[in-house]
Design an enzyme around this catalytic site. Structure first.
Site, short mmCIF file in Angstrom:
data_model
loop_
_atom_site.label_atom_id
_atom_site.label_comp_id
_atom_site.label_asym_id
_atom_site.label_seq_id
_atom_site.Cartn_x
_atom_site.Cartn_y
_atom_site.Cartn_z
N THR A 34 39.77 46.49 46.27
CA THR A 34 39.94 47.68 47.17
C THR A 34 41.24 48.27 46.94
O THR A 34 41.21 49.47 47.07
CB THR A 34 39.69 47.23 48.51
OG1 THR A 34 40.93 46.35 48.93
CG2 THR A 34 38.40 46.44 48.72
N HIS A 49 46.48 42.30 36.93
CA HIS A 49 45.58 41.53 37.68
C HIS A 49 44.18 41.55 36.88
O HIS A 49 43.61 40.48 36.71
CB HIS A 49 45.31 41.93 39.12
CG HIS A 49 46.17 41.45 40.11
ND1 HIS A 49 46.44 40.27 40.69
CD2 HIS A 49 47.33 42.24 40.66
CE1 HIS A 49 47.30 40.26 41.63
NE2 HIS A 49 47.99 41.09 41.36
#
Length: 185
Positions: A34, A49
């Site tokens: 998100t 990530h």
């Protein structure tokens, strides 16, 4: 296949724990992120990530329309790791969206999603001092209300501290030695 809520403070180990849960929960896991990369430091974090989980997860990025993204992901994935709900709530607030309505929609979506396990990660922000401004207090209240609603419908809920998952609801996780169980007084 029930859903899971993973709460914890910043850098508590909650995402790593949730990733291990997702890897055990399905053969086709998705990572529903998100976060929005709005500055250079965040762009670097997002890139790192993505690279770390590239071989383990299909990455889906959706800062606002979480319920629709979960419904789409559930068609192709058997485990959906959502990281994180507090960033999602922040995104909704910034976009002047109705957070309570979005949480209602998320609860409905999760109840209807039975072919994929959702593993929801969120920051527990209600353990500190009372914020000194209205927006921060609103955020804390909305996050706390969302956590309560989601914990109610999830089969399992964990609180991660210093990398150690504590069972709040459900059963010990199968990813590590049995976590310590929190007992009511």
């Amino acid at each position: 296949m029930g859903h899971v809520l993973v709460l914890g403070g910043a850098r508590s180990g909650k995402t790593g724990f949730a990733e291990r849960l997702a890897m055990r929960a399905g053969e086709r896991p998705a990572y529903l992120a998100t976060a929005e990369a709005l500055d250079a430091e965040m762009r670097e974090r997002v890139a790192a990530h993505r690279q770390q989980r590239a071989h383990q997860f299909t990455t889906i990025e959706e800062p606002l329309r979480l319920s629709a993204a979960i419904r789409r992901a559930a068609r192709q994935h058997d485990a959906i790791l959502v990281d994180c709900l507090t960033l999602w709530i922040t995104n909704l607030l910034i976009a002047n969206e109705d957070v309570a309505a979005a949480v209602d929609e998320l609860v409905t979506t999760l109840r209807e999603t039975v072919d994929a396990r959702a593993i929801l990660v969120s920051n527990e922000v209600g353990l500190g001092i009372v914020p000194d401004n209205a927006m921060a207090r609103t955020f804390r209240d909305l996050a706390g209300a969302a956590h309560q609603r989601l914990a109610e419908i999830c089969d399992d809920a964990y609180f991660v501290v210093a990398g150690l998952p504590l069972v709040l609801k459900g059963r010990p996780a199968e990813t590590e030695p049995a976590p310590r169980r929190v007992h009511e007084a």
